[in-house]
Design a protein around this motif. Structure first.
Motif, PDB file in Angstrom:
ATOM      1  N   LYS A 194       0.832  -1.211   0.000  1.00  0.00           N
ATOM      2  CA  LYS A 194       0.000   0.000   0.000  1.00  0.00           C
ATOM      3  C   LYS A 194       0.862   1.255   0.000  1.00  0.00           C
ATOM      4  O   LYS A 194       0.579   2.212  -0.730  1.00  0.00           O
ATOM      5  CB  LYS A 194      -0.926  -0.004   1.211  1.00  0.00           C
ATOM      6  N   LEU A 238      -8.118   0.428  -2.221  1.00  0.00           N
ATOM      7  CA  LEU A 238      -7.818  -0.928  -2.669  1.00  0.00           C
ATOM      8  C   LEU A 238      -9.061  -1.765  -2.457  1.00  0.00           C
ATOM      9  O   LEU A 238      -9.460  -2.042  -1.320  1.00  0.00           O
ATOM     10  CB  LEU A 238      -6.631  -1.501  -1.888  1.00  0.00           C
ATOM     11  N   ILE A 273      -6.656  -1.381  -7.736  1.00  0.00           N
ATOM     12  CA  ILE A 273      -6.136  -0.080  -7.310  1.00  0.00           C
ATOM     13  C   ILE A 273      -6.967   1.015  -7.969  1.00  0.00           C
ATOM     14  O   ILE A 273      -7.027   1.096  -9.197  1.00  0.00           O
ATOM     15  CB  ILE A 273      -4.665   0.099  -7.721  1.00  0.00           C
TER      16      ILE A 273
END
Length: 339
Positions: free
Chosen positions: A223, A241, A255
């Motif tokens: 991340k 996400l 994403i």
């Protein structure tokens, strides 16, 4: 009259000038539509027969001499003008240099490479014509696996085991087979899928996929890597996400970046939500590591992939993906400033 013509021949051979106007006067005098040569040729019929041969020879000599003299002086003057134009005035402004323009896909791809290179990722490349093992089987997609239907594929007719790669994950497989962890690489390249062409999708497109394999790699590392990328690429730090499914990662996520709804193009490419999917990601499945000769008990890692066209459409407000492939010079010239 023959003696008179010979005098003119001597005048022609002795003639010299550095002036264009004087040269033009000379040319008209001898070679013009009302020049001396025309008068001499007109008088040829009145010349006695015994003198015609000599008369014709001196006329032709006069004509040849005049033409060669004019041509020679013209070339000399032109050469001097060219030299003066190049070297005469060293304070002159330079001539504008017409340059080409880099394709927007190349511009964006290079920007992505630069961002990840700055945090330690190297670049790996592989063949566009791939085999089944590297494109599917090694990525936890064995033969007859239903997930293969997610990617409509261009197979090579003469060899059913050979195909045009559907993602650059095949490059990552090759890289893992040849290198031991720690691995930190990105794989940019062109990929192919047998899909209908529309304003938002194409059968040919470009990806940049990333892979990080090491000890104790977490989803948080993934991340933060993606967050760093979006800040550098877009100047925006709002991402999400969404849980998803990819056979080669577990867990997996899509994403999304929040772009906003400021323009009509924003509405079109984000379907009115302000969010745009730019790629997929997840933790590398242990089976993939095992297939590539890496011990999943010792190493783990994450992988991600993003579409270059989607990002270019965002950055340059391009509403139709097909414009990237039409080779319209008017479209490409807009990107000269980004070389």
């Amino acid at each position: 009259m023959i003696d008179k013509i010979k005098e003119y021949i001597d005048q022609v051979q002795a003639f010299s000038t550095q002036d264009k106007a004087e040269l033009e006067t000379f040319r008209i005098k001898f070679l013009g539509s009302k020049g001396l040569l025309k008068d001499f040729f007109a008088a040829f019929k009145d010349v006695p027969n015994d003198q015609k041969k000599e008369f014709g020879q001196v006329i032709n000599l006069l004509k040849t001499s005049a033409e060669e003299k004019v041509k020679s002086i013209q070339e000399t003057l032109a050469s001097k003008e060219e030299t003066k134009g190049i070297f005469g005035d060293l304070t002159r402004s330079s001539e504008p240099v017409i340059i080409g323009s880099r394709h927007p896909i190349s511009i964006v791809k290079n920007q992505i490479i630069d961002i990840f290179s700055n945090i330690g990722f190297n670049v790996s490349e592989g063949p566009e014509i791939e085999d089944d093992w590297h494109n599917f089987t090694a990525l936890n997609l064995p033969e007859y696996h239903p997930a293969r239907d997610m990617q409509d594929t261009f197979f090579i007719q003469t060899n059913p085991d050979t195909l045009l790669r559907t993602h650059t994950s095949s490059v990552q497989v090759r890289y893992m087979e040849e290198n031991k962890p720690p691995i930190r690489t990105i794989s940019p390249g062109r990929v192919f899928r047998n899909e209908a062409i529309s304003s938002r999708s194409h059968c040919i497109f470009h990806q940049v996929e990333g892979l990080y394999i090491d000890n104790e790699v977490s989803f948080a590392d993934l991340k933060q890597t993606l967050l760093h990328f979006t800040k550098e690429m877009f100047g925006k730090s709002k991402i999400r996400l969404r849980p998803s499914y990819f056979p080669f990662t577990e867990p997996s996520a899509e994403i999304d970046i929040y772009w906003g709804l400021k323009t009509e193009t924003d509405y079109r490419i984000t379907k009115g939500t302000g969010w745009l999917e730019i790629g997929g990601c997840g933790m590398v499945d242990p089976n993939v590591l095992k297939n590539c000769g890496i011990n999943p008990e010792e190493y783990n890692g994450f992988a991600f992939g993003m579409g270059v066209e989607r990002i270019a459409m965002l950055l340059y407000q391009i509403g139709d993906i097909r414009m990237f492939y039409e080779n319209d010079v008017r479209f490409l010239e807009q990107f000269k400033a980004n070389i």
